[in-house]
Enzyme design. Structure first.
Site, PDB file in Angstrom:
ATOM      1  N   ARG A 157       0.855  -1.180   0.000  1.00 55.77           N
ATOM      2  CA  ARG A 157       0.000   0.000   0.000  1.00 55.77           C
ATOM      3  C   ARG A 157       0.894   1.234   0.000  1.00 55.77           C
ATOM      4  NH1 ARG A 157      -3.664  -2.535  -1.713  1.00 55.77           N
ATOM      5  NH2 ARG A 157      -5.684  -2.936  -0.754  1.00 55.77           N
ATOM      6  N   HIS A 161      -1.541   0.003  -9.899  1.00 57.20           N
ATOM      7  CA  HIS A 161      -2.247  -0.892  -8.966  1.00 57.20           C
ATOM      8  C   HIS A 161      -2.777  -2.138  -9.691  1.00 57.20           C
ATOM      9  CE1 HIS A 161      -4.434  -1.019  -4.850  1.00 57.20           C
ATOM     10  NE2 HIS A 161      -4.258  -2.249  -5.325  1.00 57.20           N
TER      11      HIS A 161
HETATM   12  N1  NAP Z   1      -1.156  -4.135  -5.186  1.00 59.08           N
HETATM   13  C1  NAP Z   1      -2.101  -5.045  -5.242  1.00 59.08           C
HETATM   14  O1  NAP Z   1      -2.623  -5.317  -6.315  1.00 59.08           O
HETATM   15  C2  NAP Z   1      -2.501  -5.781  -3.990  1.00 59.08           C
HETATM   16  C3  NAP Z   1      -3.329  -6.895  -4.094  1.00 59.08           C
HETATM   17  C4  NAP Z   1      -3.657  -7.590  -2.934  1.00 59.08           C
HETATM   18  C5  NAP Z   1      -3.153  -7.183  -1.713  1.00 59.08           C
HETATM   19  N2  NAP Z   1      -2.353  -6.092  -1.632  1.00 59.08           N
HETATM   20  C6  NAP Z   1      -1.800  -5.670  -0.322  1.00 59.08           C
HETATM   21  O2  NAP Z   1      -1.053  -6.733   0.249  1.00 59.08           O
HETATM   22  C7  NAP Z   1      -1.279  -6.704   1.666  1.00 59.08           C
HETATM   23  C8  NAP Z   1      -0.918  -8.030   2.281  1.00 59.08           C
HETATM   24  O3  NAP Z   1      -1.890  -9.012   1.934  1.00 59.08           O
HETATM   25  P1  NAP Z   1      -1.940 -10.432   2.678  1.00 59.08           P
HETATM   26  O4  NAP Z   1      -3.120 -11.130   2.165  1.00 59.08           O
HETATM   27  O5  NAP Z   1      -0.614 -11.099   2.579  1.00 59.08           O
HETATM   28  O6  NAP Z   1      -2.163  -9.949   4.188  1.00 59.08           O
HETATM   29  P2  NAP Z   1      -2.030 -10.809   5.521  1.00 59.08           P
HETATM   30  O7  NAP Z   1      -2.158 -12.269   5.202  1.00 59.08           O
HETATM   31  O8  NAP Z   1      -2.925 -10.188   6.512  1.00 59.08           O
HETATM   32  O9  NAP Z   1      -0.511 -10.603   5.954  1.00 59.08           O
HETATM   33  C9  NAP Z   1      -0.040  -9.400   6.482  1.00 59.08           C
HETATM   34  C10 NAP Z   1       1.379  -9.626   6.989  1.00 59.08           C
HETATM   35  O10 NAP Z   1       1.881  -8.388   7.475  1.00 59.08           O
HETATM   36  C11 NAP Z   1       2.342  -8.579   8.821  1.00 59.08           C
HETATM   37  N3  NAP Z   1       2.136  -7.359   9.621  1.00 59.08           N
HETATM   38  C12 NAP Z   1       1.015  -6.618   9.746  1.00 59.08           C
HETATM   39  N4  NAP Z   1       1.229  -5.586  10.604  1.00 59.08           N
HETATM   40  C13 NAP Z   1       2.505  -5.700  11.004  1.00 59.08           C
HETATM   41  C14 NAP Z   1       3.328  -4.954  11.891  1.00 59.08           C
HETATM   42  N5  NAP Z   1       2.859  -3.876  12.532  1.00 59.08           N
HETATM   43  N6  NAP Z   1       4.582  -5.363  12.081  1.00 59.08           N
HETATM   44  C15 NAP Z   1       5.067  -6.459  11.454  1.00 59.08           C
HETATM   45  N7  NAP Z   1       4.349  -7.227  10.601  1.00 59.08           N
HETATM   46  C16 NAP Z   1       3.088  -6.832  10.390  1.00 59.08           C
HETATM   47  C17 NAP Z   1       1.477  -9.681   9.370  1.00 59.08           C
HETATM   48  O11 NAP Z   1       2.086 -10.253  10.514  1.00 59.08           O
HETATM   49  P3  NAP Z   1       1.451 -11.576  11.222  1.00 59.08           P
HETATM   50  O12 NAP Z   1       1.817 -12.708  10.285  1.00 59.08           O
HETATM   51  O13 NAP Z   1       2.133 -11.684  12.517  1.00 59.08           O
HETATM   52  O14 NAP Z   1      -0.023 -11.343  11.293  1.00 59.08           O
HETATM   53  C18 NAP Z   1       1.419 -10.618   8.157  1.00 59.08           C
HETATM   54  O15 NAP Z   1       2.595 -11.398   8.081  1.00 59.08           O
HETATM   55  C19 NAP Z   1      -2.748  -6.313   1.763  1.00 59.08           C
HETATM   56  O16 NAP Z   1      -3.054  -5.786   3.039  1.00 59.08           O
HETATM   57  C20 NAP Z   1      -2.879  -5.293   0.669  1.00 59.08           C
HETATM   58  O17 NAP Z   1      -2.615  -4.014   1.205  1.00 59.08           O
HETATM   59  C21 NAP Z   1      -2.021  -5.389  -2.741  1.00 59.08           C
END
Ligand code: NAP
Length: 312
Positions: free
Chosen positions: A227, A275
């Site tokens: 993001r 995006h």
């Molecule tokens: N550009 C695009 O087209 C696109 C598409 C889809 C998603 N995205 C982005 O990708 C992000 C990640 O997706 P996801 O499905 O992988 O999310 P997710 O499964 O919720 O994983 C988030 C990861 O970030 C870690 N995290 C969150 N807050 C943290 C902090 N304060 N300190 C350290 N680690 C932290 C979490 O730790 P824990 O493992 O300990 O919970 C987890 O490992 C989404 O939120 C979205 O913003 C972008």
């Protein structure tokens, strides 16, 4: 009959109107799906399938809803909605994950192999620079969730030297994983390539600042499909101009579409992608939605619930 409100723009409805009923039927759920702004008797709606860009922002009337199922992985636009008291699930979709792996690996390999030196070359200069092997290239992945772990697995398969960081400790095969408030320092130290797959929360905003960038290897590449607000834009531009960062490939921005006059567009060391790193794929996502609704109807725990306190 289970009542589902599909609260999303018409383009989404066009994508889901056939695959979602099919997925529900395959999951054994008999349901009526309504694509309207506000249905009759909203208190009897059982599930809301939700795109944060839809016009629904007040969840108060949906007193009987068992779940709001987000169609996007990111929930930053809805998690703080005070009218939303129902459980909220984010999207974890095989198609979305595969797309993100492909985009990240493609952009990592572009920089790892130095492809820009050859693509479009017309000056007749024979300049044989052999890239190092992946094993000698350190990649830091911040965020080891559904997407971060899948990206790590692909990078490990290519033998990159991968380090990762998450809030809680994650065991990811082949990855040196760090966790906790200060774990990012070890993950990024000396990294040649930084990939951001954190959610946008108050804790992660501006995490990529001058301090973090100074810990990367000189000339490192920053790749952000997470993001926009994860990055302090001014710090990134300063690091690019100083040579501490060699290139930034950015898919997400504080303001989208990225305004025409934004310095990222004109910067020679920035690649802007609009995006498109990945997207929810209706065919696979519909199965995820149907499975969560099946679980709700069977009294089983929902998948991929958002923790309101953590914000993701
Ligand atoms: N550009 C695009 O087209 C696109 C598409 C889809 C998603 N995205 C982005 O990708 C992000 C990640 O997706 P996801 O499905 O992988 O999310 P997710 O499964 O919720 O994983 C988030 C990861 O970030 C870690 N995290 C969150 N807050 C943290 C902090 N304060 N300190 C350290 N680690 C932290 C979490 O730790 P824990 O493992 O300990 O919970 C987890 O490992 C989404 O939120 C979205 O913003 C972008």
């Amino acid at each position: 009959m289970t009542r589902i409100l599909f609260s999303a723009p018409k383009t989404d409805w066009d994508d889901y109107r056939e695959v979602l009923p099919a997925a529900l039927a395959a999951a054994g759920v008999t349901a009526e799906i309504e694509h309207v702004l506000m249905p009759d008797a909203p208190e009897t709606v059982d599930y809301i399938v939700y795109n944060p860009s839809s016009r629904l922002s007040d969840f108060t009337p949906f007193t009987g809803a068992k779940l709001v199922q987000n169609l996007w992985a990111g929930v930053e636009q809805v998690v703080g909605n005070r009218t939303l008291t129902q459980p909220l699930a984010r999207m974890v979709d095989d198609g979305l994950t595969e797309g993100m792996v492909e985009w990240c690996v493609g952009h990592v390999l572009r920089h790892h192999l130095g492809m820009d030196a050859q693509i479009g070359r017309t000056d007749g200069v024979w300049d044989p620079v052999v890239p190092p092997l992946a094993r000698d290239r350190r990649v830091a992945v911040l965020g080891l969730g559904a997407l971060g772990q899948a990206v790590c697995a692909a990078l490990v398969a290519l033998r990159f030297d991968v380090r990762g960081w998450s809030r809680s400790h994650r065991e990811v095969p082949g990855v040196a994983a760090f966790s906790g408030a200060e774990g990012w320092r070890k993950a990024v130290a000396g990294a040649d390539i930084l990939v951001l797959l954190l959610p946008q929360t108050p804790e992660t905003e501006n995490i990529v600042d001058a301090t973090l960038l100074s810990l990367l290897a000189q000339g490192a590449v920053v790749i952000n499909p997470g993001r926009g607000p994860l990055i302090n834009d001014d710090a990134l531009i300063a690091a690019l101009d100083a040579g501490q960062v060699g290139h930034a490939t950015l898919d997400v921005f504080r303001e989208e579409p990225l305004p025409a006059g934004h310095p990222f567009w004109a910067h020679a060391k920035v690649t802007v992608t609009p995006h498109i790193a990945s997207a929810t794929r209706p065919a696979t996502a519909a199965r995820v939605v149907a499975e969560n609704i099946r679980r709700g109807e069977a009294g089983e725990p929902f998948l991929h619930l958002v923790d309101r306190d953590k914000g993701y």
